[in-house]
Scaffold this motif. Structure first.
Motif, PDB file in Angstrom:
ATOM      1  N   GLU A  21     114.947 -51.603  -1.192  1.00 17.31           N
ATOM      2  CA  GLU A  21     116.487 -51.143  -0.038  1.00 17.31           C
ATOM      3  C   GLU A  21     117.548 -51.607  -0.540  1.00 17.31           C
ATOM      4  OE1 GLU A  21     118.597 -49.327   3.767  1.00 17.31           O
ATOM      5  OE2 GLU A  21     117.015 -50.870   3.706  1.00 17.31           O
ATOM      6  N   ARG A  22     117.627 -53.639  -0.817  1.00 14.28           N
ATOM      7  CA  ARG A  22     118.410 -54.327  -1.182  1.00 14.28           C
ATOM      8  C   ARG A  22     119.256 -53.960  -2.781  1.00 14.28           C
ATOM      9  NH1 ARG A  22     118.783 -58.478  -3.622  1.00 14.28           N
ATOM     10  NH2 ARG A  22     116.498 -59.343  -3.579  1.00 14.28           N
ATOM     11  N   LEU A  23     118.535 -53.369  -3.541  1.00 14.88           N
ATOM     12  CA  LEU A  23     117.960 -53.589  -4.946  1.00 14.88           C
ATOM     13  C   LEU A  23     118.945 -52.333  -5.608  1.00 14.88           C
ATOM     14  CD1 LEU A  23     114.840 -55.290  -6.492  1.00 14.88           C
ATOM     15  CD2 LEU A  23     117.388 -55.916  -6.347  1.00 14.88           C
ATOM     16  N   ILE A  24     118.313 -51.405  -4.384  1.00 14.97           N
ATOM     17  CA  ILE A  24     118.694 -49.930  -4.562  1.00 14.97           C
ATOM     18  C   ILE A  24     120.586 -50.087  -4.853  1.00 14.97           C
ATOM     19  CG2 ILE A  24     118.857 -47.490  -4.171  1.00 14.97           C
ATOM     20  CD1 ILE A  24     116.288 -47.647  -3.576  1.00 14.97           C
ATOM     21  N   ARG A  25     120.142 -51.135  -3.386  1.00  7.51           N
ATOM     22  CA  ARG A  25     122.201 -50.340  -3.403  1.00  7.51           C
ATOM     23  C   ARG A  25     123.021 -51.296  -3.986  1.00  7.51           C
ATOM     24  NH1 ARG A  25     120.408 -52.256   2.330  1.00  7.51           N
ATOM     25  NH2 ARG A  25     121.186 -54.487   1.786  1.00  7.51           N
ATOM     26  N   GLN A  26     122.637 -52.742  -4.454  1.00  4.32           N
ATOM     27  CA  GLN A  26     123.307 -53.443  -6.044  1.00  4.32           C
ATOM     28  C   GLN A  26     122.858 -52.452  -7.338  1.00  4.32           C
ATOM     29  OE1 GLN A  26     121.321 -56.856  -5.990  1.00  4.32           O
ATOM     30  NE2 GLN A  26     122.216 -57.726  -4.004  1.00  4.32           N
ATOM     31  N   LYS A  27     122.357 -50.984  -7.114  1.00  9.35           N
ATOM     32  CA  LYS A  27     122.550 -50.283  -8.088  1.00  9.35           C
ATOM     33  C   LYS A  27     121.647 -50.795  -9.526  1.00  9.35           C
ATOM     34  CE  LYS A  27     126.388 -47.681  -7.476  1.00  9.35           C
ATOM     35  NZ  LYS A  27     127.759 -47.300  -8.709  1.00  9.35           N
ATOM     36  N   ASP A  28     120.370 -51.753  -9.056  1.00  9.53           N
ATOM     37  CA  ASP A  28     119.330 -52.626  -9.829  1.00  9.53           C
ATOM     38  C   ASP A  28     118.295 -51.723  -9.615  1.00  9.53           C
ATOM     39  OD1 ASP A  28     118.158 -53.960 -11.267  1.00  9.53           O
ATOM     40  OD2 ASP A  28     118.245 -55.408 -10.480  1.00  9.53           O
ATOM     41  N   TYR A  29     118.257 -50.099 -10.133  1.00 10.59           N
ATOM     42  CA  TYR A  29     117.767 -49.337  -9.951  1.00 10.59           C
ATOM     43  C   TYR A  29     116.209 -49.767 -10.477  1.00 10.59           C
ATOM     44  CZ  TYR A  29     121.440 -46.622  -8.784  1.00 10.59           C
ATOM     45  OH  TYR A  29     122.396 -46.269  -8.178  1.00 10.59           O
ATOM     46  N   VAL A  34     110.191 -52.390  -9.061  1.00  6.14           N
ATOM     47  CA  VAL A  34     108.786 -52.537  -9.667  1.00  6.14           C
ATOM     48  C   VAL A  34     108.862 -54.019  -7.946  1.00  6.14           C
ATOM     49  CG1 VAL A  34     108.527 -55.591 -11.127  1.00  6.14           C
ATOM     50  CG2 VAL A  34     109.781 -53.635 -11.968  1.00  6.14           C
ATOM     51  N   LYS A  35     109.541 -53.591  -7.756  1.00  8.10           N
ATOM     52  CA  LYS A  35     109.390 -54.501  -5.789  1.00  8.10           C
ATOM     53  C   LYS A  35     108.824 -53.671  -5.149  1.00  8.10           C
ATOM     54  CE  LYS A  35     110.666 -58.152  -4.988  1.00  8.10           C
ATOM     55  NZ  LYS A  35     109.324 -59.032  -4.576  1.00  8.10           N
ATOM     56  N   ALA A  36     108.992 -52.440  -5.422  1.00  9.30           N
ATOM     57  CA  ALA A  36     107.909 -51.196  -4.946  1.00  9.30           C
ATOM     58  C   ALA A  36     107.219 -51.347  -4.826  1.00  9.30           C
ATOM     59  CB  ALA A  36     108.921 -50.068  -4.046  1.00  9.30           C
ATOM     60  N   ARG A  37     106.674 -51.699  -6.323  1.00 11.12           N
ATOM     61  CA  ARG A  37     105.326 -51.032  -7.022  1.00 11.12           C
ATOM     62  C   ARG A  37     104.137 -52.846  -6.038  1.00 11.12           C
ATOM     63  NH1 ARG A  37     102.023 -53.529  -9.984  1.00 11.12           N
ATOM     64  NH2 ARG A  37     100.880 -52.380 -11.399  1.00 11.12           N
ATOM     65  N   SER A  97     116.258 -45.147 -13.691  1.00 10.33           N
ATOM     66  CA  SER A  97     117.325 -43.898 -13.032  1.00 10.33           C
ATOM     67  C   SER A  97     117.116 -44.103 -11.667  1.00 10.33           C
ATOM     68  CB  SER A  97     116.440 -42.650 -13.635  1.00 10.33           C
ATOM     69  OG  SER A  97     116.075 -41.652 -12.393  1.00 10.33           O
ATOM     70  N   ALA A  98     118.412 -44.198 -11.359  1.00  9.70           N
ATOM     71  CA  ALA A  98     118.354 -43.525  -9.784  1.00  9.70           C
ATOM     72  C   ALA A  98     117.899 -43.145  -9.118  1.00  9.70           C
ATOM     73  CB  ALA A  98     119.896 -43.730  -9.226  1.00  9.70           C
ATOM     74  N   SER A  99     117.552 -41.718  -9.199  1.00  9.98           N
ATOM     75  CA  SER A  99     116.965 -40.856  -9.178  1.00  9.98           C
ATOM     76  C   SER A  99     114.552 -41.019  -8.187  1.00  9.98           C
ATOM     77  CB  SER A  99     116.353 -39.012  -9.435  1.00  9.98           C
ATOM     78  OG  SER A  99     116.265 -39.762 -10.394  1.00  9.98           O
ATOM     79  N   ASN A 100     114.227 -41.864  -9.349  1.00  8.36           N
ATOM     80  CA  ASN A 100     113.289 -42.366  -9.084  1.00  8.36           C
ATOM     81  C   ASN A 100     113.422 -43.743  -8.319  1.00  8.36           C
ATOM     82  OD1 ASN A 100     112.135 -40.670 -11.273  1.00  8.36           O
ATOM     83  ND2 ASN A 100     112.070 -42.002 -12.647  1.00  8.36           N
ATOM     84  N   ALA A 104     111.110 -43.761  -4.986  1.00  7.93           N
ATOM     85  CA  ALA A 104     110.212 -44.186  -4.783  1.00  7.93           C
ATOM     86  C   ALA A 104     110.294 -45.218  -3.516  1.00  7.93           C
ATOM     87  CB  ALA A 104     109.672 -45.595  -5.994  1.00  7.93           C
ATOM     88  N   PHE A 105     111.505 -45.735  -2.815  1.00  6.24           N
ATOM     89  CA  PHE A 105     111.697 -46.202  -1.671  1.00  6.24           C
ATOM     90  C   PHE A 105     111.561 -45.257  -0.654  1.00  6.24           C
ATOM     91  CE2 PHE A 105     115.167 -47.458   1.221  1.00  6.24           C
ATOM     92  CZ  PHE A 105     114.886 -48.021   2.449  1.00  6.24           C
ATOM     93  N   HIS A 106     111.891 -43.713  -1.048  1.00  4.91           N
ATOM     94  CA  HIS A 106     111.198 -43.135   0.326  1.00  4.91           C
ATOM     95  C   HIS A 106     110.229 -43.016   0.523  1.00  4.91           C
ATOM     96  CE1 HIS A 106     111.656 -39.123   2.698  1.00  4.91           C
ATOM     97  NE2 HIS A 106     110.832 -38.271   1.459  1.00  4.91           N
ATOM     98  N   LEU A 107     109.176 -42.376  -0.420  1.00  5.67           N
ATOM     99  CA  LEU A 107     107.644 -42.957  -0.553  1.00  5.67           C
ATOM    100  C   LEU A 107     107.727 -43.618   0.289  1.00  5.67           C
ATOM    101  CD1 LEU A 107     106.750 -40.966  -3.619  1.00  5.67           C
ATOM    102  CD2 LEU A 107     106.509 -39.916  -1.328  1.00  5.67           C
TER     103      LEU A 107
END
Length: 288
Positions: A21-29, A34-37, A97-100, A104-107
């Motif tokens: 979640e922190r990486l998404i807020r920093q826009k490092d999608y 990779v962290k989700a995997r 990709s921001a959507s991907n 990934a975070f949602h799943l």
């Protein structure tokens, strides 16, 4: 010791979710996927009970093995594979990709709740049901048992004002309902009798001319029900199939109005794009 290992595993999984979640807020999608995997990989290894790093093929086989052994459901198996594939695409193809990343975070968030309910509760229940060593049990004296019984009897006989209020509140509510019904019912009967007398007088005092045709009631045209307007909440990829593996037909910016057709499933929606049906992630659509 088993409880300590379970807590450590759970803390590491929670840390993986927070970092995603922190990486998404920093826009490092890219790093977020990779962290989700990596978090899913650790969850799978925890469920199977193995340690050590694995390549992509090993993770895929282990997810399928969990499903075949009925340790996870078909839904969890599909979510694990989606997160795995998006993480592989980010690591090997540089996908940012921001959507991907958000998908990934949602799943991953959904599977964290399932993991907590199914795995952690089962492990904690087994540890609670394990027998304790006999040396830790100390005999209880008869005087202690008698004192405990007297204390429990005193607690049973105590009747607090709060208990009284719990008994009185339903009775008061029922009495108020009965009072309101009795107040309304005579007024209703009185109004019905007065309306009946007025209608009788109107019928007696009014004569209908035989030459006047009866007037027809005027019907007002019914207004059409307005359909909701769908807009994008983030940058969306438009794909030819309801999957991230589908060909990308184009891209929609945030705040764009789309021609919504229908819902394909829980994750994808069908829209009209350049005169043909295409697919977008439904979680990034909003209605007005």
């Amino acid at each position: 010791m088993a409880g300590s290992n379970t807590n450590n595993s759970w803390e590491r999984i929670q840390s993986g979710v927070r970092n995603t979640e922190r990486l998404i807020r920093q826009k490092d999608y890219n790093s977020a996927m990779v962290k989700a995997r990596q978090t899913v990989e650790f969850m799978v290894r925890t469920l199977i009970g193995q340690t050590g790093s694995m390549d992509d093929n090993d993770l895929k086989d282990m997810i399928d093995a969990l499903y075949q052994n009925r340790q996870i459901t078909k839904t969890s198996c599909d979510r694990y594979h989606k997160i795995r594939m998006m993480g592989n695409k980010a690591a090997h193809e540089g996908d940012n990709s921001a959507s991907n990343a958000n998908l990934a975070f949602h799943l991953l968030s959904q599977e964290i709740a399932t993991f907590s309910n199914d795995y952690l509760n089962r492990r904690r229940g087994s540890s609670r049901n394990s027998p304790r060593p006999s040396s830790s049990r100390q005999p209880v004296s008869r005087s202690s048992r008698n004192g405990r019984r007297r204390y429990q009897k005193r607690r049973r006989r105590r009747f607090s004002p709060y208990d009284l209020m719990k008994l009185l509140i339903p009775v008061i509510c029922i009495a108020l309902v009965v009072f309101v019904v009795r107040m309304i019912k005579p007024k209703t009967e009185e109004s019905e009798s007065s309306s009946a007398s007025v209608s009788t007088e109107a019928t007696v005092g009014t004569t209908v001319s035989p030459t006047e045709p009866p007037t027809e009631p005027v019907t007002e045209p019914s207004s059409e029900v307005s359909r909701p307007v769908y807009r994008t909440t983030d940058v969306l990829n438009v794909r030819s199939a309801p999957s991230t593996d589908g060909d990308r037909l184009g891209k929609l910016n945030a705040g764009v109005t789309v021609e919504y057709v229908r819902s394909e499933n829980d994750e994808w929606a069908v829209i009209l794009y350049d005169g043909q049906e295409a697919y977008v992630a439904s979680q990034y659509l909003t209605t007005q």
